[in-house]
Design a protein around this motif. Structure first.
Motif, PDB file in Angstrom:
ATOM      1  N   HIS A  76      85.082   4.331 -80.682  1.00 65.64           N
ATOM      2  CA  HIS A  76      85.507   3.618 -79.464  1.00 65.64           C
ATOM      3  C   HIS A  76      87.030   3.459 -79.530  1.00 65.64           C
ATOM      4  CE1 HIS A  76      86.171   0.404 -76.580  1.00 65.64           C
ATOM      5  NE2 HIS A  76      84.910   0.501 -76.180  1.00 65.64           N
ATOM      6  N   ALA A  78      89.053   1.274 -78.607  1.00 66.19           N
ATOM      7  CA  ALA A  78      89.575  -0.066 -78.927  1.00 66.19           C
ATOM      8  C   ALA A  78      89.129  -0.562 -80.301  1.00 66.19           C
ATOM      9  CB  ALA A  78      89.134  -1.067 -77.858  1.00 66.19           C
ATOM     10  N   SER A  79      88.387   0.278 -81.038  1.00 66.18           N
ATOM     11  CA  SER A  79      87.962  -0.166 -82.374  1.00 66.18           C
ATOM     12  C   SER A  79      89.169  -0.217 -83.305  1.00 66.18           C
ATOM     13  CB  SER A  79      86.908   0.783 -82.955  1.00 66.18           C
ATOM     14  OG  SER A  79      87.523   2.015 -83.315  1.00 66.18           O
ATOM     15  N   PHE A  83      92.245   2.538 -84.215  1.00 64.03           N
ATOM     16  CA  PHE A  83      93.645   2.122 -84.369  1.00 64.03           C
ATOM     17  C   PHE A  83      94.208   2.645 -85.694  1.00 64.03           C
ATOM     18  CE2 PHE A  83      96.900  -0.561 -86.107  1.00 64.03           C
ATOM     19  CZ  PHE A  83      97.711  -0.932 -85.039  1.00 64.03           C
ATOM     20  N   ASN A 165      93.514  -9.921 -76.773  1.00 62.67           N
ATOM     21  CA  ASN A 165      93.127  -8.539 -77.078  1.00 62.67           C
ATOM     22  C   ASN A 165      92.486  -7.835 -75.874  1.00 62.67           C
ATOM     23  OD1 ASN A 165      93.760  -8.161 -80.058  1.00 62.67           O
ATOM     24  ND2 ASN A 165      92.668 -10.090 -80.076  1.00 62.67           N
ATOM     25  N   ALA A 168      93.139  -3.915 -74.597  1.00 59.49           N
ATOM     26  CA  ALA A 168      92.549  -2.780 -75.310  1.00 59.49           C
ATOM     27  C   ALA A 168      91.164  -2.428 -74.766  1.00 59.49           C
ATOM     28  CB  ALA A 168      92.458  -3.094 -76.799  1.00 59.49           C
ATOM     29  N   PHE A 169      90.459  -3.410 -74.212  1.00 66.28           N
ATOM     30  CA  PHE A 169      89.085  -3.172 -73.757  1.00 66.28           C
ATOM     31  C   PHE A 169      88.974  -3.026 -72.244  1.00 66.28           C
ATOM     32  CE2 PHE A 169      88.334  -4.842 -77.963  1.00 66.28           C
ATOM     33  CZ  PHE A 169      87.250  -4.091 -78.414  1.00 66.28           C
ATOM     34  N   VAL A 174      86.149  -8.179 -73.912  1.00 69.02           N
ATOM     35  CA  VAL A 174      86.339  -8.112 -75.369  1.00 69.02           C
ATOM     36  C   VAL A 174      85.057  -8.625 -76.030  1.00 69.02           C
ATOM     37  CG1 VAL A 174      87.736  -8.993 -77.292  1.00 69.02           C
ATOM     38  CG2 VAL A 174      88.811  -8.518 -75.079  1.00 69.02           C
TER      39      VAL A 174
END
Ligand code: GLP
Length: 259
Positions: A76, A78-79, A83, A165, A168-169, A174
């Motif tokens: 994924h 956004a994991s 990253f 956060n 990112a999602f 989130v």
């Protein structure tokens, strides 16, 4: 705590990368604990540059990460796994077998947390734990009121952290839960290196370094660690009351040796 104040975020990132590189050079089997977050991007970019220049070798490095969102697979975008690959692992000569990431999509997240804690122990513990700090004083995903003795486990995220956060999602929400190293686990590392840059971290940084030890600011637990270095830029250092003292001890972030 050793508090190093650098003029800006670029200088702070360079300095933090230099400390990590020095640790990797010195250790026979370096075990790094790694963090994610915007603060870490320039730090990892500098490490990649050092690796490209032949100034740091990742061949012997073993890594563990601080945390991962529950229910989020490694692929994924956004994991935290994604990253780490995008910002560091895919660009340095690390042995993929030495990369330890939590499986956010493990069917039993509690069991995954226990497996991970055991894997850190089996690797001989973390030698250098790299950390960022949340605006509410969290480290990894140890939100306020986390036990200061906690080990790796599942935590519920605060709404503030979920908002921080969200990008990112987006447009998805989130996740509500994360697996995170505990504060006790973090304190078991031989050395800790916390990096904070920018004005949004100033209040949490001041509380962490100069405030009373307390579960309302989990980062204060680092006051109980014998070897913690905090690398700041001027903005993140701006609420420190004893700033003059830190700058006397470490002028411009230098670490003079006592002769
Ligand atoms: C997340 C991570 C932390 C990180 C924090 C700050 O909550 N779990 O490990 O320190 O964000 O991130 P940033 O550097 O993006 O401000």
């Amino acid at each position: 705590m050793k508090v190093l104040i650098l003029p800006d975020a670029a200088a702070a990132s360079d300095r933090a990368a230099g400390i990590i590189a020095e640790f990797v050079r010195r250790e026979v089997n370096p075990v790094l604990g790694l963090a994610t977050g915007e603060t870490m991007r320039p730090v990892y970019a500098r490490l990649v540059a050092l690796n490209d220049a032949g100034q740091v070798d990742f061949a012997r490095v073993t890594t563990f990460n601080l945390d991962e969102y529950v229910g989020v697979p490694a692929d994924h975008p956004a994991s935290f796994a994604a990253f780490m690959h995008a910002n560091l692992f895919d660009h340095v000569n690390i042995n993929p077998a030495h990369i330890n990431l939590m499986a956010g999509d493990a069917p039993d997240p509690d069991a995954e947390a226990m497996r991970y804690e055991a894997a850190i122990t089996a690797a001989g513990g973390v030698g250098l734990q790299v950390l960022g700090i949340g605006r509410n004083g969290h480290v990894a995903f140890n939100e306020p009121t986390s036990s200061l003795a906690s080990r790796t486990r599942v935590k519920t995220l605060t709404e503030a952290t979920r908002r921080a956060n969200a990008a990112a999602f987006a447009p998805d929400p989130v996740p509500r839960y994360a697996i995170t190293l505990g504060i006790g686990t973090i304190l078991s590392a031989r050395r800790c290196l916390l990096i904070a840059t920018g004005p949004s971290k100033a209040a949490a940084v001041a509380r962490m370094i100069e405030g009373a030890l307390g579960a309302d600011c989990p980062a204060t637990a680092l006051q109980m660690h014998q070897q913690t270095t905090v690398v700041l830029d001027e903005e993140a250092a701006s609420h420190l009351e004893l700033r003059d003292y830190y700058e006397t001890v470490h002028p411009a972030g230098a670490e003079p040796r006592l002769s």
